[in-house]
Design a protein around this motif. Structure first.
Motif: not given
Length: 267
Positions: A20-45
């Motif tokens: 989750l930390e890597q997803l929110n940093k934009g370091e990796i892609e989401t693997a499925n819809l569950v991960e896609w929905l779990a990303v904190d887009q504001v934090l990612l931004l």
């Protein structure tokens, strides 16, 4: 299993914190819809703007998000994309959107796809040409956002769009072929319906005929779903088309599409 080839968690609570930390940093892609929905887009931004040394864009985009009447993954996704486009114009920044279109994070690429659909300077030819790279993306999320981003413009320019998309049905990339039907579904998913295509599905007959025996199941499912949509308002069109396809000594792929197309009618 490697991070890149992982299947992804079945629920948000099961996503490892490191992932989750890597997803929110934009370091990796989401693997499925569950991960896609779990990303904190504001934090990612926040993290992505820091990477690009563009933190001055953050507050204006956050204001756009706060002004949304309904907060969903897609509305936030679009708000960020449009907000970034506005900031790039105001700051005469000609690089950030191009760089984001190739970002490691699938959600960042989704933001960029939305900027194409909201660019009023583009005509429908230019818009579809620019969205094609996102339609061909290797990530499922980017591909879905690609047609959502331009669907309203496609429907406003329906006849011209159908002519352009007919050419896409001959593309060697199955993702691009699928876009031709998925973006024009009469009812669609998570988007506005096309009243014109619900009443006159025959407008897209050339696209449907071109893909009626496509070798890709991904495309076959989309064609079947297109026709199933149409069957809810024009069952006569769908039944007549399927009967004609059957009479033409259909291949296995066509029979599969027909089965999907008639599933509502045969209930």
């Amino acid at each position: 299993m490697s991070i890149i080839k992982r299947k992804g968690a079945r629920s948000a609570k099961d996503i490892p914190m490191a992932i989750l930390e890597q997803l929110n940093k934009g370091e990796i892609e989401t693997a499925n819809l569950v991960e896609w929905l779990a990303v904190d887009q504001v934090l990612l931004l926040k993290n992505v703007l820091e990477q690009f040394d563009k933190t001055c864009y953050l507050e204006p985009v956050l204001c756009d998000i706060k002004s949304l009447k309904k907060l969903t993954v897609n509305t936030v996704n679009e708000a960020i994309g449009v907000g970034l486009m506005r900031q790039s114009i105001l700051n005469n920044d000609v690089t950030i959107l191009a760089e984001m279109s190739n970002h490691k994070s699938d959600l960042v690429r989704c933001w960029t796809a939305y900027t194409i659909g909201r660019d009023s300077k583009l005509n429908i030819n230019e818009m579809l040409e620019q969205i094609q790279v996102f339609a061909a993306d290797t990530h499922f999320g980017v591909r879905e956002i690609s047609w959502l981003a331009v669907r309203s413009v496609i429907l406003k320019n329906l006849n011209q769009s159908l002519e352009i998309l007919l050419k896409w049905t001959f593309n060697e990339n199955e993702n691009i072929r699928r876009f031709a039907t998925e973006s024009t579904r009469p009812r669609g998913i998570w988007c506005e319906h096309s009243e014109e295509l619900k009443k006159k599905p025959e407008l897209a007959a050339a696209i449907l005929n071109s893909l009626k025996s496509d070798s890709s199941k991904y495309v076959q499912d989309s064609v079947g779903n297109w026709l199933n949509d149409a069957s809810k308002s024009r069952p006569d069109f769908v039944m007549d088309l399927c009967e004609r396809w059957k009479a033409e000594n259909p291949e296995e792929e066509t029979l599969y599409i027909i089965k999907r197309a008639l599933r509502t009618i045969k209930k």
